[in-house]
Design an enzyme around this catalytic site. Structure first.
Site, PDB file in Angstrom:
ATOM      1  N   CYS A   1      11.491  49.793  -4.659  1.00  0.00           N
ATOM      2  CA  CYS A   1      10.904  48.658  -5.367  1.00  0.00           C
ATOM      3  C   CYS A   1      11.724  48.339  -6.618  1.00  0.00           C
ATOM      4  O   CYS A   1      11.968  49.230  -7.433  1.00  0.00           O
ATOM      5  CB  CYS A   1       9.463  48.978  -5.749  1.00  0.00           C
ATOM      6  SG  CYS A   1       8.736  47.745  -6.846  1.00  0.00           S
TER       7      CYS A   1
ATOM      8  N   GLU B   1       0.860  -1.195   0.000  1.00  0.00           N
ATOM      9  CA  GLU B   1       0.000   0.000   0.000  1.00  0.00           C
ATOM     10  C   GLU B   1       0.882   1.226   0.000  1.00  0.00           C
ATOM     11  O   GLU B   1       2.057   1.151   0.381  1.00  0.00           O
ATOM     12  CB  GLU B   1      -0.803   0.072   1.306  1.00  0.00           C
ATOM     13  CG  GLU B   1      -1.894  -0.908   1.467  1.00  0.00           C
ATOM     14  CD  GLU B   1      -2.361  -0.912   2.921  1.00  0.00           C
ATOM     15  OE1 GLU B   1      -2.680   0.158   3.468  1.00  0.00           O
ATOM     16  OE2 GLU B   1      -2.375  -2.004   3.503  1.00  0.00           O
TER      17      GLU B   1
ATOM     18  N   TYR C   1      -8.107   8.206   4.831  1.00  0.00           N
ATOM     19  CA  TYR C   1      -7.933   6.939   4.135  1.00  0.00           C
ATOM     20  C   TYR C   1      -7.791   5.836   5.171  1.00  0.00           C
ATOM     21  O   TYR C   1      -6.883   5.894   6.018  1.00  0.00           O
ATOM     22  CB  TYR C   1      -6.663   6.966   3.273  1.00  0.00           C
ATOM     23  CG  TYR C   1      -6.831   7.735   1.986  1.00  0.00           C
ATOM     24  CD1 TYR C   1      -7.281   7.101   0.839  1.00  0.00           C
ATOM     25  CD2 TYR C   1      -6.526   9.083   1.926  1.00  0.00           C
ATOM     26  CE1 TYR C   1      -7.430   7.797  -0.345  1.00  0.00           C
ATOM     27  CE2 TYR C   1      -6.669   9.796   0.743  1.00  0.00           C
ATOM     28  CZ  TYR C   1      -7.118   9.143  -0.391  1.00  0.00           C
ATOM     29  OH  TYR C   1      -7.264   9.822  -1.559  1.00  0.00           O
TER      30      TYR C   1
HETATM   31  S1  IVH Z   1      -0.098   0.478   8.852  1.00  0.00           S
HETATM   32  C1  IVH Z   1       0.430  -1.800  12.608  1.00  0.00           C
HETATM   33  N1  IVH Z   1      -0.561   1.547   6.486  1.00  0.00           N
HETATM   34  O1  IVH Z   1       2.796   5.384   8.715  1.00  0.00           O
HETATM   35  C2  IVH Z   1       0.100  -1.056  11.388  1.00  0.00           C
HETATM   36  N2  IVH Z   1       0.436   2.901   8.147  1.00  0.00           N
HETATM   37  O2  IVH Z   1       4.796   4.064  11.259  1.00  0.00           O
HETATM   38  C3  IVH Z   1       0.375   0.362  11.519  1.00  0.00           C
HETATM   39  N3  IVH Z   1       0.856   5.208   7.449  1.00  0.00           N
HETATM   40  O3  IVH Z   1       2.118   6.874  11.440  1.00  0.00           O
HETATM   41  C4  IVH Z   1       0.260   1.225  10.380  1.00  0.00           C
HETATM   42  N4  IVH Z   1       0.058   5.007   5.399  1.00  0.00           N
HETATM   43  O4  IVH Z   1      -0.103   6.418  10.278  1.00  0.00           O
HETATM   44  C5  IVH Z   1      -0.065   1.743   7.721  1.00  0.00           C
HETATM   45  N5  IVH Z   1      -1.061   2.374   4.371  1.00  0.00           N
HETATM   46  C6  IVH Z   1      -0.579   2.554   5.594  1.00  0.00           C
HETATM   47  C7  IVH Z   1      -0.061   3.802   6.006  1.00  0.00           C
HETATM   48  C8  IVH Z   1       0.445   3.923   7.300  1.00  0.00           C
HETATM   49  C9  IVH Z   1       0.615   5.835   6.280  1.00  0.00           C
HETATM   50  C10 IVH Z   1       1.493   5.843   8.613  1.00  0.00           C
HETATM   51  C11 IVH Z   1       0.880   5.494   9.934  1.00  0.00           C
HETATM   52  C12 IVH Z   1       2.039   5.593  10.917  1.00  0.00           C
HETATM   53  C13 IVH Z   1       3.225   5.379  10.050  1.00  0.00           C
HETATM   54  C14 IVH Z   1       3.824   3.999  10.319  1.00  0.00           C
END
Ligand code: IVH
Length: 661
Positions: A401, A113, A221
């Protein structure tokens, strides 16, 4: 209870929810914004008249909460951990090797992702209704931002078919477009700028006034579902989330091995700039929930997931010179001229330094080696000095200016130095660009190259002159073939149908941006009412305080501006619009009748003030009238009010109701 009304209310809600989902989640609107607004107003009208019909999950209830003192801390249902990082291909392969080892020969796959660059949020639903939204905080407890989160249109307020209790985790982001618009507006209002979309998403979610969050166009999202019974795979969980009405990023892929993961990472590193939101990497998660359990967690992060981080978009180069640009409000902006350098594949030779204060904060001088950063569409910026130049020299803001030679002044308390000459061609060019910009008068093709020529050749001396342009004016210009010239003229002509709020925004009144212009247009209904209102009346409009009101007065008191307005009127721009009652004003939902002569204001003035505060003024007294405002020599309306038992008040009491005594 009126069954027909109840049915209509539910039908309206269903329709609105469906269109919200189509627009905000699926990006596939089926009706025009104006039609959506009309449905929303109808629902709000019913709910105002019949407060007993109101429910917390009604689409009208996204913006409601009053400003608050501070945020309350709330514990997470399960810790919100972060992810381990892989900073290069080798580290990603190493992660995969560990997974393979720990799963001891079982076949497995990954979900790849995008790693959206925003802030994480946990949202709990109870009995189908959004119950609580909590920021990540320290992972164990965060801040309760429920009221603000409710204003995010892509986050459903109700999920009727889900489990009785569940939690969704995801990322709150701001698109680059929304971020650029917000910063342009802030620049205009002389407010400090946000550094990047992530900071502005965080800042917008954590303001104490939910209305501000609502105006910021945030998106949510979903990337994680915590529910019983658990889904068997992460891929399925994402599909379930989408089915429940959540926005799930469509750029996701099942990958069989490290090779396919790396291909996904490379593909999206390349597409990074063309995505609507900033991403800072890719997240890879082992798909099967049984495998996830087998792999388990360390104290900090799951062993079944990894964040592949893209390299920062920064590079070192030499600051060769600092030049000054003059903006629409006359503000002088220092621009760094750099020894050309490639920053993640894009050539950069200019960067903004914002203003004198920023130069002092960075302690940067001409000749220094600096780090420049590129983020999305935003103009690159100088982030820090890494080495002093051997022959460094300090930048001095010019006293004159650079465009017109006019005096430059810096007002007490302002960050910007300004050219005070209102006829400065640089100011004129910028004001035309603003007038023609997307989201303002939308004159496609009216870009910098054309505006420069129009102003330099004296063809345009104010925005009103745009409407006098004809084919013979444009054809001699550089890069203007007949086809493109005709197109621009068509676009200019078409801009005449832009609504009042956009015309007002286009005038470039300091502190009056898109939102304030909309509020003023809704409140007063015509440019003439706004131009003619005194500062006090202007402040009856929501969110208009003394600073904005005086700026508006100052603008319309200036004879040159009045002349401009007169000329724009002659061209046939939209000077009137539909008046809308202020939804949350102190008099919202109340109906008034005016009679007799009031001691200090005309009836017209009283009407304008009541309407600006959300009230309605009608001509005759009925049982539905809430107040009759009576002055000297009040006539039959006063008698009727008494006969019907309607409250009668004088001017002083009205001022009280308006909160202005
Ligand atoms: S999964 C245990 N999926 O990245 C699963 N995190 O350190 C935890 N983030 O601040 C997160 N896109 O908010 C996941 N597709 C995604 C993400 C995502 C952004 C952020 C999340 C966290 C950091 C991970």
């Amino acid at each position: 209870m009126d069954q027909d009304l109840l049915r209509e209310t539910e039908r309206l809600r269903e329709t609105l929810r469906r269109h919200e989902h189509l627009y905000y989640v699926l990006d596939r609107p089926e009706i025009a914004d104006a039609d959506y607004d009309a449905l929303m107003r109808r629902l709000a009208g019913i709910e105002r008249e019949h407060p007993d019909l109101l429910t917390p999950d009604s689409p009208t209830q996204r913006v409601g909460g009053a400003p608050r003192e501070g945020f309350v801390k709330a514990a997470h249902s399960a810790p919100m951990l972060s992810l381990d990082n892989a900073l290069n291909e080798g580290e990603l392969r190493e992660f995969d090797r560990r997974v393979r080892e720990l799963l001891a020969g079982e076949p497995y796959r990954y979900v790849a992702e995008l790693k959206l660059d925003g802030l994480s949020l946990a949202v709990r639903f109870e009995n189908g209704v959004l119950h609580r939204a909590i920021t990540r905080g320290d992972g164990a407890e965060g801040e309760d931002v429920t009221e603000n989160a409710r204003t995010i249109r892509s986050l459903p307020l109700r999920v009727p078919d889900g489990p009785a209790r569940f939690e969704v985790r995801g990322e709150v982001v701001m698109t680059r477009d929304a971020f650029n618009r917000l910063n342009a507006e802030r620049e205009r209002q002389l407010l400090p700028l946000y550094a990047n979309p992530r900071n502005s998403a965080a800042g917008s979610l954590r303001v104490l006034e939910p209305r501000i969050t609502a105006s910021r166009q945030l998106d949510f999202y979903a990337y994680f579902l915590l529910a019983e019974p658990e889904q068997e795979s992460h891929w399925e969980a994402l599909e379930t989330l989408a089915g429940m009405g959540f926005k799930v990023n469509s750029h996701r892929r099942l990958c069989e091995d490290a090779e396919q993961l790396l291909a996904f990472c490379q593909e999206f590193e390349g597409r990074r700039d063309s995505l609507p939101c900033e991403i800072d990497g890719v997240v890879a998660k082992v798909d099967s929930v049984a495998h996830q359990r087998a792999l388990g967690w360390t104290a900090k992060a799951p062993r079944w997931a990894i964040a592949f981080k893209f390299p920062a978009r920064q590079a070192e180069t030499v600051l060769e010179n600092i030049e000054v640009q003059v903006g629409r409000t006359g503000a002088l902006t220092p621009v760094a001229h750099l020894l050309e350098v490639k920053v993640s594949g894009v050539k950069v030779s200019r960067a903004t330094l914002h203003n004198q204060d920023e130069i002092e904060r960075l302690q940067v001088q001409i000749g220094d080696t600096v780090v420049v950063e590129r983020s999305g569409d935003v103009i690159p910026k100088v982030v820090r000095v890494v080495k002093h130049g051997d022959e460094r020299r300090a930048f001095v803001m010019p006293a004159e200016c650079p465009v017109c030679g006019g005096e430059v002044a810096r007002e007490e308390g302002e960050v910007a130095s300004r050219c005070v000459n209102t006829n400065c061609p640089a100011r004129l060019k910028e004001s035309i660009l603003h007038f023609a910009a997307r989201g303002v008068m939308d004159i496609d093709g009216m870009g910098e190259a054309l505006v420069d020529q129009l102003v330099d050749r004296g063809l345009v001396t104010s925005v009103a002159d745009l409407y006098k342009l004809a084919l013979p004016d444009l054809l001699p210009l550089e890069r203007m073939a007949e086809k493109s010239a005709t197109k621009v003229l068509d676009n200019i002509a078409r801009s005449k149908t832009q609504p009042l709020a956009r015309v007002l925004n286009g005038l470039g009144i300091p502190f009056v941006g898109e939102r304030t212009a909309q509020i003023l247009a809704d409140t007063f209904g015509s440019l003439d009412s706004i131009a003619g209102a005194d500062a006090e009346t202007l402040q009856q409009a929501q969110e208009v305080g003394p600073k904005v009101a005086h700026s508006i007065r100052h603008f319309f008191d200036e004879p040159r501006n009045r002349e401009l307005v007169g000329r724009l009127r002659e061209t046939g721009l939209q000077f009137t619009g539909e008046k809308r009652r202020a939804e949350g004003g102190p008099l919202a939902g109340l109906t008034f009748v005016l009679t007799g002569t009031l001691p200090s204001m005309t009836r017209e003035e009283a009407k304008a003030r009541i309407e600006a505060a959300g009230g309605k003024v009608t001509g005759s007294v009925s049982k539905k009238t809430h107040y009759v405002v009576a002055g000297e020599e009040a006539g039959s309306k006063l008698d009727k009010a008494r006969a019907l038992g309607v409250a009668v008040v004088d001017e002083a009491a009205l001022m009280n109701l308006l909160g202005q005594s």
